[in-house]
Design a protein around this motif. Structure first.
Motif, PDB file in Angstrom:
ATOM      1  N   THR A  42      -3.811  -1.058  -9.203  1.00 36.07           N
ATOM      2  CA  THR A  42      -2.209  -1.516  -8.962  1.00 36.07           C
ATOM      3  C   THR A  42      -2.203  -2.198  -7.562  1.00 36.07           C
ATOM      4  O   THR A  42      -1.247  -3.229  -7.324  1.00 36.07           O
ATOM      5  N   TYR A  43      -3.029  -1.991  -6.672  1.00 35.60           N
ATOM      6  CA  TYR A  43      -3.316  -2.569  -5.345  1.00 35.60           C
ATOM      7  C   TYR A  43      -4.002  -4.473  -5.715  1.00 35.60           C
ATOM      8  O   TYR A  43      -2.775  -5.133  -4.978  1.00 35.60           O
ATOM      9  N   ASP A  57       3.641   1.502  -3.493  1.00 35.16           N
ATOM     10  CA  ASP A  57       2.200   1.539  -4.659  1.00 35.16           C
ATOM     11  C   ASP A  57       1.463   3.008  -4.575  1.00 35.16           C
ATOM     12  O   ASP A  57       1.405   3.718  -5.903  1.00 35.16           O
ATOM     13  N   THR A  58       1.757   3.608  -3.492  1.00 31.65           N
ATOM     14  CA  THR A  58       0.890   4.454  -3.609  1.00 31.65           C
ATOM     15  C   THR A  58       1.985   5.848  -4.283  1.00 31.65           C
ATOM     16  O   THR A  58       1.307   7.321  -4.433  1.00 31.65           O
ATOM     17  N   VAL A  59       2.880   5.887  -3.687  1.00 31.42           N
ATOM     18  CA  VAL A  59       4.473   6.234  -4.069  1.00 31.42           C
ATOM     19  C   VAL A  59       4.248   6.628  -5.641  1.00 31.42           C
ATOM     20  O   VAL A  59       4.341   7.281  -6.741  1.00 31.42           O
ATOM     21  N   ILE A  72       1.167  -1.145   0.346  1.00 32.62           N
ATOM     22  CA  ILE A  72      -0.045  -0.017  -0.145  1.00 32.62           C
ATOM     23  C   ILE A  72       0.252   1.378   0.786  1.00 32.62           C
ATOM     24  O   ILE A  72       0.717   2.190  -0.784  1.00 32.62           O
ATOM     25  N   MET A  73       1.847   1.275   1.026  1.00 30.43           N
ATOM     26  CA  MET A  73       2.638   2.846   0.912  1.00 30.43           C
ATOM     27  C   MET A  73       3.549   2.621  -0.159  1.00 30.43           C
ATOM     28  O   MET A  73       3.781   3.603  -1.013  1.00 30.43           O
ATOM     29  N   VAL A 109      -3.851   8.553 -11.575  1.00 28.73           N
ATOM     30  CA  VAL A 109      -4.025   7.630  -9.984  1.00 28.73           C
ATOM     31  C   VAL A 109      -5.469   6.685 -10.518  1.00 28.73           C
ATOM     32  O   VAL A 109      -5.606   6.153  -9.649  1.00 28.73           O
ATOM     33  N   LEU A 112      -4.412   2.983  -9.329  1.00 28.69           N
ATOM     34  CA  LEU A 112      -4.172   2.258  -8.017  1.00 28.69           C
ATOM     35  C   LEU A 112      -4.961   1.613  -7.587  1.00 28.69           C
ATOM     36  O   LEU A 112      -4.030   0.395  -7.207  1.00 28.69           O
TER      37      LEU A 112
END
Length: 298
Positions: A173-174, A129-131, A126-127, A167, A170
């Motif tokens: 991606t998660y 992929d957010t970046v 989570i951390m 995004v 996203l």
């Protein structure tokens, strides 16, 4: 303090005696792992992306695709989109490894090892992929030859599709990377145990081989999700729409298009990443211990 055996072994590993130092070591080693992985593997990533996006059978096999790109576009084509990938690699991998180690360390006080690996993988994904997702959008559009430069890609994507385009993928991606990272870390940690060596006895080759095994298994498990996510990032629409479009146009086998290049990419990629991470982290910890050792009395 927890008196469970997982906690005792955690302390024996010697990796997190000092939380502040462990954070420093993990962030530096994670950044180094990200840079080494991206620099070494980017040409293969370009080949993988071209094969996954091709629906006209122009790109079919790794060697054939690589030869065609080299012939038609030159060697520089293999590195299109590398700038945004490297810019994101440092913070993203620092966050990835730091979060994984932190969550794993704390989770092992309350659950068994395999559950702790899974918890660490979810938090790290989570951390991370957010970046990385906004940078991945630019990288993959450059690899697909949609724009001449990264700056043009950012500008045109923003003007034509708005900020949401960066995004949009996203959630997909998660959905991809949580099972991918879960499979990766479970395989990697289990493979290290199966070597039968104590933690301090592991050498760089052990990390390389365990990482390669983890990369193959994780990429096989998550490939259909990666294909859907990649097409979403290139403006393919919402998740259900892309799934239906792939199935109607290419059938079930369409979801596995590019699976072999992806596995061939992730095996050495994960191997290099894990070897770099573990080696740099141990080097930093060794240097730090040496600096803290008391000077011999005269």
């Amino acid at each position: 303090m927890c008196n469970c055996p997982h906690h005792d072994r955690m302390l024996d590993e010697g990796e997190f005696h000092d939380p502040e130092l462990s954070l420093k070591h993990t962030m530096i080693a994670g950044s180094a792992a990200g840079i080494s992985e991206h620099c070494a593997m980017f040409p293969l990533d370009t080949i993988k992306t071209r094969i996954m996006l091709d629906n006209q059978t122009k790109y079919t096999r790794m060697i054939q695709t690589g030869s065609l790109i080299l012939k038609e576009e030159g060697a520089s084509a293999f590195y299109k989109g590398m700038a945004p990938a490297l810019i994101s690699a440092v913070p993203a991998h620092a966050v990835l490894f730091t979060t994984y180690e932190f969550v794993k360390k704390n989770a092992r006080q309350y659950m068994n090892d395999h559950s702790a690996y899974l918890a660490g993988a979810v938090g790290a994904t989570i951390m991370h992929d957010t970046v990385t997702v906004p940078f991945d959008v630019v990288k993959q559009r450059m690899q697909a030859r949609m724009y001449a430069s990264s700056s043009e890609c950012v500008r045109q994507t923003f003007l034509k599709e708005g900020p949401y385009a960066f995004v949009r993928s996203l959630p997909a991606t998660y959905m991809l990377n949580i099972p991918h990272q879960a499979a990766h870390w479970l395989t990697y940690e289990t493979a290290k145990i199966m070597t039968g060596k104590a933690i301090e006895e592991h050498v760089a080759l052990d990390f390389f081989m365990c990482g390669a095994l983890a990369g193959v298994f994780a990429s096989f498990v998550s490939h259909p999700l990666d294909l859907v996510r990649t097409r979403i990032q290139l403006g393919g629409g919402a998740y259900p729409d892309v799934v239906r479009r792939v199935y109607r146009a290419e059938g079930l086998k369409g979801f596995w298009k590019g699976a072999v290049p992806r596995m061939a990419f992730y095996a050495p990629s994960a191997a290099l990443m894990m070897m770099s991470y573990e080696t740099v982290k141990r080097f930093l910890m060794t240097v730090d211990r040496g600096n803290k050792s008391p000077s011999p009395s005269k």
